[in-house]
Design an enzyme around this catalytic site. Sequence first.
Site, mmCIF file in Angstrom:
data_model
loop_
_atom_site.group_PDB
_atom_site.id
_atom_site.type_symbol
_atom_site.label_atom_id
_atom_site.label_comp_id
_atom_site.label_asym_id
_atom_site.label_seq_id
_atom_site.Cartn_x
_atom_site.Cartn_y
_atom_site.Cartn_z
ATOM 1 C CG ASN A 36 -0.407 -0.086 2.448
ATOM 2 O OD1 ASN A 36 0.699 -0.619 2.635
ATOM 3 N ND2 ASN A 36 -1.145 -0.158 3.359
ATOM 4 N N GLY A 41 2.493 -5.552 7.326
ATOM 5 C CA GLY A 41 1.612 -6.517 6.469
ATOM 6 C C GLY A 41 0.592 -7.159 7.176
ATOM 7 C CB SER A 42 -1.882 -9.614 6.471
ATOM 8 O OG SER A 42 -1.084 -10.997 6.171
ATOM 9 C CB THR A 56 2.050 -12.500 6.574
ATOM 10 O OG1 THR A 56 1.166 -12.677 5.399
ATOM 11 C CG2 THR A 56 3.584 -12.625 6.009
ATOM 12 N N GLY A 57 2.049 -11.926 9.711
ATOM 13 C CA GLY A 57 2.646 -11.791 11.172
ATOM 14 C C GLY A 57 2.892 -12.948 11.671
ATOM 15 C CD GLU A 106 4.018 -1.081 13.488
ATOM 16 O OE1 GLU A 106 2.580 -0.782 13.479
ATOM 17 O OE2 GLU A 106 4.778 -0.281 14.356
ATOM 18 C CB CYS A 118 -2.430 -0.234 8.349
ATOM 19 S SG CYS A 118 -1.386 1.164 8.603
ATOM 20 C CD GLU A 176 7.526 0.205 11.259
ATOM 21 O OE1 GLU A 176 6.309 0.360 10.962
ATOM 22 O OE2 GLU A 176 8.587 -0.237 10.852
HETATM 23 P P1 NAD Z 1 0.785 -9.557 3.487
HETATM 24 O O1 NAD Z 1 0.989 -9.906 4.661
HETATM 25 O O2 NAD Z 1 0.055 -10.508 2.488
HETATM 26 O O3 NAD Z 1 2.280 -9.388 2.757
HETATM 27 C C1 NAD Z 1 3.219 -8.344 3.170
HETATM 28 C C2 NAD Z 1 4.680 -8.937 2.842
HETATM 29 O O4 NAD Z 1 4.862 -10.083 3.372
HETATM 30 C C3 NAD Z 1 4.798 -8.822 1.229
HETATM 31 O O5 NAD Z 1 6.026 -8.431 1.098
HETATM 32 C C4 NAD Z 1 4.699 -10.487 1.415
HETATM 33 O O6 NAD Z 1 5.459 -10.719 0.000
HETATM 34 C C5 NAD Z 1 5.501 -10.924 2.525
HETATM 35 N N1 NAD Z 1 5.324 -12.330 2.920
HETATM 36 C C6 NAD Z 1 4.265 -13.092 2.515
HETATM 37 N N2 NAD Z 1 4.275 -14.141 3.063
HETATM 38 C C7 NAD Z 1 5.350 -14.306 3.985
HETATM 39 C C8 NAD Z 1 6.047 -15.297 4.749
HETATM 40 N N3 NAD Z 1 5.539 -16.347 4.899
HETATM 41 N N4 NAD Z 1 6.884 -14.790 5.495
HETATM 42 C C9 NAD Z 1 7.614 -13.558 5.365
HETATM 43 N N5 NAD Z 1 7.009 -12.537 4.388
HETATM 44 C C10 NAD Z 1 6.026 -12.923 3.802
HETATM 45 O O7 NAD Z 1 0.095 -8.317 3.456
HETATM 46 P P2 NAD Z 1 -0.523 -7.471 2.260
HETATM 47 O O8 NAD Z 1 -1.799 -7.817 1.762
HETATM 48 O O9 NAD Z 1 0.705 -6.978 1.169
HETATM 49 O O10 NAD Z 1 -0.752 -5.847 2.844
HETATM 50 C C11 NAD Z 1 -2.159 -5.587 3.500
HETATM 51 C C12 NAD Z 1 -1.724 -5.756 5.028
HETATM 52 O O11 NAD Z 1 -1.077 -4.983 5.798
HETATM 53 C C13 NAD Z 1 -3.138 -5.167 5.757
HETATM 54 O O12 NAD Z 1 -3.749 -6.084 6.712
HETATM 55 C C14 NAD Z 1 -2.775 -4.048 6.003
HETATM 56 O O13 NAD Z 1 -3.551 -3.404 7.435
HETATM 57 C C15 NAD Z 1 -1.423 -4.147 6.627
HETATM 58 N N6 NAD Z 1 -0.754 -2.949 6.790
HETATM 59 C C16 NAD Z 1 -0.444 -2.644 7.949
HETATM 60 C C17 NAD Z 1 0.486 -1.546 8.287
HETATM 61 C C18 NAD Z 1 0.781 -0.988 9.686
HETATM 62 O O14 NAD Z 1 1.986 -0.341 9.823
HETATM 63 N N7 NAD Z 1 0.213 -1.770 10.617
HETATM 64 C C19 NAD Z 1 0.775 -0.723 7.355
HETATM 65 C C20 NAD Z 1 0.396 -0.969 5.944
HETATM 66 C C21 NAD Z 1 -0.077 -2.359 5.792
#
Ligand code: NAD
Length: 467
Positions: free
Chosen positions: A145, A219-220, A223-224, A241, A275, A448
């Site tokens: 994003n 990210g999501s 994945t976290g 995050e 997010c 962060e």
């Molecule tokens: P995602 O978790 O699918 O992907 C994020 C990243 O993780 C990508 O680079 C992906 O390639 C990588 N990834 C995928 N599988 C992995 C694994 N097993 N191990 C390590 N890395 C892996 O998330 P997304 O769909 O790209 O992003 C959307 C989500 O991110 C939403 O839930 C949003 O709320 C969140 N987000 C949070 C913040 C914040 O600061 N809290 C900011 C932006 C987005």
Amino acid sequence: MGDYRLLIGGELVDGDEHLAVVNPATEEIFAKVSRASRKQAEAAIASAKAAFPVWSKTPIEKRQAVVSAIADVIRDNADDLARTLTSEQGKPIAEAQGEVAWTEGYLRHYATLTLESKVVQDDETARVEVHRVPLGVVVGIVAWNFPLLLAAWKIGPALIAGDTIVVKPAPTTPATTLKLGELVKDIVPPGVINIIADDNDLGPLLTSHPDVAKVSFTGSVETGRKIMKNGADTLKRLTLELGGNDVAIVLDDVNVKEVAPKIFDAALLNCGQVCMAAKRIYVQAPIYDAMAEELVKLAKEVVVDDGAKQGTRIGPLQNKAQFKKVQDLIESAKKEGGTVLGGDRLDRAGYFIRPAIVRDVKEGNRIVDEEQFGPVVPIIKFEEDDDAIRRANASPYGLGGSVWSGDFKRARRLAEQLDAGTVWINQHITIGPHIPMAGSKQSGIGVEQAHEGLAEFTQVRVLNMAK
Ligand code: NAD
């Protein structure tokens, strides 16, 4: 067609394979990007490890100067970066320019931060000093994003702390980040910053590698969780995050016409793919209809188009999977009895959906319980102030939340009860490099930004000296 290479050990290298990057406004491929193999990911970690001993001993003033120089190069290439960002991410060019300017600004702020040592005891028995020392190799993994800004949120503090880093953007938005690699290649000592792209396959390797000390991830939630599991064997330091389902609680004493556009912007910045966007709008019963009507009016008027066109306020969803997910949520809201106003697809190529305002929904409906991450805004009715807080806090998420009221005391009483890392009054999503950002509950672990965020890229080292 742009060609983007990986930055490994101070060299721009072709990937063993390639990725096609799609422009979400046209569904056409706009760039060919190097994709790292497992061997190249290992090489990036090895380069970061090799660079660490010298970089970690480099005086902080020099490290600050390098981060400032990265900010300079971003400023000097702002137009190019913003155009690339719009092409791969979809956001309106004005928002892309904003993201580039923010990226520069955050880096400038990091460049002013220092690692404070303190003396916690100094008496006849001992002198005890607490220092902050670098961790080693950090892996920074980011979502699609805000590709450039989120990468800077990892790079800036890592470099100031004395760590070296491997950055991995999301597979659908790698171009701007790889472009950044090209720009910093001659500014940063070889191996201090490495940037690689993948096809969603290298995460497990990067987050379990024994030579990686810390993972900073945006990210999501799903994945976290995987990252926590993968990092467990080597007890990695983690900053996560994650997702959010922020509330905006609108009390019955607001001026609806003034507040509605602000809520609209808070919900629909970057097509709702933020997010900390306002994702559940709780509106008090006496103004519920008026607020919903005002939001529907704004949704009808807003310009949805290719982000590259001047005047576009809302671009496409970033990728096909998200486009489908949002359509699915709109359908589920209808099936569950919600009144959906708007939410139509544009009749052309591109992942465009007009904003949908969804009335008459409540907890238990998917559009309220799940993070939509798109232009669908549920409006939920409540009666009593405290009831809104109870319902808001019933979510597993706790990233941010806001309270809107003409009465500051009334708003503050409620704001203090919201279980979220950031709580705003009469605003939403306002953040800054000097303001710590943390998620509560399943929205994340750690902090962060600001000194608190920088500290997470370091290890406490106590020097306890007998006298
Ligand atoms: P995602 O978790 O699918 O992907 C994020 C990243 O993780 C990508 O680079 C992906 O390639 C990588 N990834 C995928 N599988 C992995 C694994 N097993 N191990 C390590 N890395 C892996 O998330 P997304 O769909 O790209 O992003 C959307 C989500 O991110 C939403 O839930 C949003 O709320 C969140 N987000 C949070 C913040 C914040 O600061 N809290 C900011 C932006 C987005």
